[in-house]
Design a protein around this motif. Sequence first.
Motif, mmCIF file in Angstrom:
data_model
loop_
_atom_site.group_PDB
_atom_site.id
_atom_site.type_symbol
_atom_site.label_atom_id
_atom_site.label_comp_id
_atom_site.label_asym_id
_atom_site.label_seq_id
_atom_site.Cartn_x
_atom_site.Cartn_y
_atom_site.Cartn_z
ATOM 1 N N UNK A 189 0.818 -1.206 0.000
ATOM 2 C CA UNK A 189 0.000 0.000 0.000
ATOM 3 C C UNK A 189 0.857 1.263 0.000
ATOM 4 N N UNK A 190 1.953 1.243 0.730
ATOM 5 C CA UNK A 190 2.863 2.399 0.735
ATOM 6 C C UNK A 190 3.462 2.585 -0.649
ATOM 7 N N UNK A 191 3.903 1.509 -1.261
ATOM 8 C CA UNK A 191 4.470 1.581 -2.604
ATOM 9 C C UNK A 191 3.436 2.081 -3.615
ATOM 10 N N UNK A 192 2.218 1.588 -3.523
ATOM 11 C CA UNK A 192 1.158 2.014 -4.443
ATOM 12 C C UNK A 192 0.834 3.493 -4.265
ATOM 13 N N UNK A 193 0.769 3.942 -3.023
ATOM 14 C CA UNK A 193 0.453 5.348 -2.768
ATOM 15 C C UNK A 193 1.553 6.265 -3.289
ATOM 16 N N UNK A 194 2.795 5.858 -3.120
ATOM 17 C CA UNK A 194 3.904 6.710 -3.554
ATOM 18 C C UNK A 194 4.143 6.673 -5.055
#
Length: 73
Positions: A12-17
């Motif tokens: 989720x962090x990777x997708x958001x960034x």
Amino acid sequence: MAFLDQIPLSILILAALTLGLAPFLPEPHIWEKLKMLAAGELVKPIDWFDLALHAAPWLLLIAKLVRMALVRS
């Protein structure tokens, strides 16, 4: 909420960034769409769809973090 529990936080962090901010230049796309929304210029359906796609990773990340905080309490 089992759906959120199955998604790794790192994904989720990777997708958001990446997906949530792309394209990065001249400014993040989500920021551009939020400014359009605040100015009342978000009128085309494609703009609303674009906002939804770029906001989705951020909304999922926030929901996951809130869920993690509530479960630990």
